[in-house]
Design a protein around this motif. Sequence first.
Motif, PDB file in Angstrom:
ATOM      1  N   MET A   1      45.070 -19.757  -3.076  1.00  0.00           N
ATOM      2  CA  MET A   1      44.222 -20.956  -3.096  1.00  0.00           C
ATOM      3  C   MET A   1      43.793 -21.323  -4.513  1.00  0.00           C
ATOM      4  N   PRO A   2      43.772 -22.635  -4.816  1.00  0.00           N
ATOM      5  CA  PRO A   2      43.294 -23.091  -6.122  1.00  0.00           C
ATOM      6  C   PRO A   2      41.774 -23.250  -6.096  1.00  0.00           C
ATOM      7  N   ILE A   3      41.077 -22.161  -5.809  1.00  0.00           N
ATOM      8  CA  ILE A   3      39.634 -22.258  -5.577  1.00  0.00           C
ATOM      9  C   ILE A   3      38.895 -21.160  -6.327  1.00  0.00           C
ATOM     10  N   GLY A   4      37.754 -21.533  -6.913  1.00  0.00           N
ATOM     11  CA  GLY A   4      36.819 -20.560  -7.459  1.00  0.00           C
ATOM     12  C   GLY A   4      35.504 -20.719  -6.717  1.00  0.00           C
ATOM     13  N   THR A   5      34.872 -19.601  -6.364  1.00  0.00           N
ATOM     14  CA  THR A   5      33.618 -19.669  -5.618  1.00  0.00           C
ATOM     15  C   THR A   5      32.432 -19.591  -6.575  1.00  0.00           C
ATOM     16  N   PHE A   6      31.655 -20.650  -6.611  1.00  0.00           N
ATOM     17  CA  PHE A   6      30.494 -20.731  -7.504  1.00  0.00           C
ATOM     18  C   PHE A   6      29.229 -20.938  -6.676  1.00  0.00           C
TER      19      PHE A   6
ATOM     20  N   SER B   1      30.796 -16.406  -8.368  1.00  0.00           N
ATOM     21  CA  SER B   1      30.090 -15.299  -7.737  1.00  0.00           C
ATOM     22  C   SER B   1      29.967 -15.534  -6.239  1.00  0.00           C
ATOM     23  N   TYR B   2      29.891 -14.442  -5.496  1.00  0.00           N
ATOM     24  CA  TYR B   2      29.609 -14.502  -4.068  1.00  0.00           C
ATOM     25  C   TYR B   2      28.155 -14.130  -3.802  1.00  0.00           C
ATOM     26  N   SER B   3      27.339 -14.106  -4.840  1.00  0.00           N
ATOM     27  CA  SER B   3      25.930 -13.759  -4.665  1.00  0.00           C
ATOM     28  C   SER B   3      25.126 -15.023  -4.395  1.00  0.00           C
ATOM     29  N   THR B   4      24.164 -14.944  -3.500  1.00  0.00           N
ATOM     30  CA  THR B   4      23.338 -16.125  -3.216  1.00  0.00           C
ATOM     31  C   THR B   4      21.916 -15.931  -3.744  1.00  0.00           C
ATOM     32  N   ARG B   5      21.795 -15.202  -4.854  1.00  0.00           N
ATOM     33  CA  ARG B   5      20.476 -15.055  -5.478  1.00  0.00           C
ATOM     34  C   ARG B   5      20.193 -16.228  -6.407  1.00  0.00           C
ATOM     35  N   GLY B   6      18.941 -16.621  -6.459  1.00  0.00           N
ATOM     36  CA  GLY B   6      18.551 -17.673  -7.389  1.00  0.00           C
ATOM     37  C   GLY B   6      18.314 -17.084  -8.762  1.00  0.00           C
ATOM     38  N   SER B   7      18.228 -17.951  -9.785  1.00  0.00           N
ATOM     39  CA  SER B   7      17.975 -17.439 -11.124  1.00  0.00           C
ATOM     40  C   SER B   7      16.826 -18.203 -11.783  1.00  0.00           C
ATOM     41  N   LEU B   8      16.130 -17.509 -12.672  1.00  0.00           N
ATOM     42  CA  LEU B   8      15.028 -18.120 -13.417  1.00  0.00           C
ATOM     43  C   LEU B   8      15.556 -19.221 -14.332  1.00  0.00           C
ATOM     44  N   GLU B   9      16.723 -18.944 -14.901  1.00  0.00           N
ATOM     45  CA  GLU B   9      17.337 -19.912 -15.809  1.00  0.00           C
ATOM     46  C   GLU B   9      17.518 -21.271 -15.131  1.00  0.00           C
TER      47      GLU B   9
END
Lengths: 90, 432
Positions: free
Chosen positions: B268-273, B319-327
């Motif tokens: 697949m031509p896909i990146g998970t962001f 990333s496959y992480s669903t954490r939020g970031s301060l940035e």
Amino acid sequence: MILLPCPHCGPRNASEFRYAGEASTRPDPNATTPEEWRAYLYIKNNPAGWTTEKWFHRTGCRRYFTAERHTVTNEVRETRLPAARLESNS
Amino acid sequence: MTRSFFSRNGTRSGYQKQARYSAFDLFRRGLSGAEWPRAWRSRDPKSSYDVVVIGGGVHGLATAYYLAKEHGITDVAVLDKGYIGGGASGRNTAIIRSNYLTPEGVRFYDRSVKLYENLSAELNFNVMFSQRGHLTLAHNDGAVRTMRWRAEVNKLEGIDSEVIGPAEIKNLVPFMDTSEHTRYPILGALYHPPGGIIRHDAVVWGYARGADAHDVHIHPYTEVQGIDVENGRVHGVRTNRGGIATSKVVNCTAGYSSLISGMAGVGMPIGTFPLQAAVTERVKPFLHPVVVSGTLHVYVSQTDRGELVFGASVDPFTSYSTRGSLEFIEGLAGHVLELMPSLSKLRLLRQWAGLCDMTPDYSPIMGVTPVEGFYIDVGWGTWGFKAGPVSGEAMAELVATGKTPKIIAAFDLARFAEGRLVGEKGAAAVGH
Ligand SMILES: Cc1cc2nc3c(=O)[nH]c(=O)nc-3n(C[C@H](O)[C@H](O)[C@H](O)COP(=O)(O)OP(=O)(O)OC[C@H]3O[C@@H](n4cnc5c(N)ncnc54)[C@H](O)[C@@H]3O)c2cc1C
Ligand SMILES: [Zn+2]
């Protein structure tokens, strides 16, 4: 991910870097079909787990390096200079 | 009618026919305290189905719904590894619009807006589609040019869409800083009156309930762990609840779609962001249209409950992480205040992230794959909620008839190998 260890500069805030994509081998443009070239351009492994990728230290040494990162936890277990750079340096 | 839906040991005692929701029904149940029947049934997976849809978000459920409703194919299972609507469909900022850049894109999203306009009646479920108008701000000449281009393409396709100037913008959003002294002065905006926001969970629940009414099986907590392919054909899927034989599998797993396609051996031509969003405390209604700024990487709308919903661009790495970031929150707050300085005292309540399956041309990938019986409806990136109905309709037609409907023909997987990309970056990069 908060810190990313640059092989030149040591651990720096992740916002100093630019993600430059999965590490992949560029095929010889003269010896590939257009389809193979497009597969190289577009198709990604995109794994959920350990992956080898390129990063650029944008606001530091401004050099590319290779990192091994876990895409689910964002843990980084290794960063190193790209193989090509190691050879030309030695 | 106070029959309990569950028997004492917690298992289902029998399915009560779906209620038809109405004001009268609400009133009657309010008085009698009668229980509402469940919106869809839970049951054990069968050992085989005609069609297995992987992913219980808006795309998978809409596909199953239209398969059953439009094509009479009801031996269908929708599998989700988590709860129904727990993916991007339950995490998005619910913007619906059709003012895209390419004619293929505009036609496609316009069909979806039309389906959304009628969806509450169709599903007998209030999806709260609020067509309050959509503004995409332009802060430089290049952006103004793209807006004009989009407006012309939109008008040719019959879409209500026009470029307006700062005075008109100020009229629509009086407290927006349209002065010339900001870092990125607002030069104009693409105004799209039929755009708006919707209750995203209601859309998911409505389609699940509608599919269930046609006897589609909906299986949450059923994770696909493998896909059996022999001689280039799909034979079944393996799950944590056992194997299921089937000759047709539809991959509707958005951020996870590379993993599912990988199980079938399809690259697949896909990146998970990850894409993050945030919401403030509630305040009185004061912001009518949805406001998007590509230059400032921010967009904002006010919900019917009064919260402001903010979003921005995807995180800077896969990333496959669903954490939020301060940035993210820092950047967002600064950009919001550049646009609307009066919001500085508002408190943020929460932030969250969902996974986006980004494609190189900011367009989806729908249709057949090199594996017979393995279909994909993916590549929805940061903008795919609005496309749920039309994709479901088109994918159902493809699976039922074997013919790719014209409306999705341009979005096939083969376009990447053949070099026919459908460039939508100009309309999809930030403006979901
Ligand atoms: C913060 C944010 C804001 C957004 N804003 C907008 C917006 O304003 N407008 C818009 O149109 N779009 C928006 N989007 C994009 C939109 O939400 C998605 O494109 C859309 O919801 C995708 O729907 P889906 O049904 O394809 O996938 P999802 O809803 O993600 O469903 C996929 C499902 O697959 C399941 N799954 C994954 N792996 C497996 C497995 N192995 N076995 C079984 N099931 C599996 C997951 O659990 C998930 O429930 C936004 C997205 C995010 C994250
Ligand atoms: Zn460095």
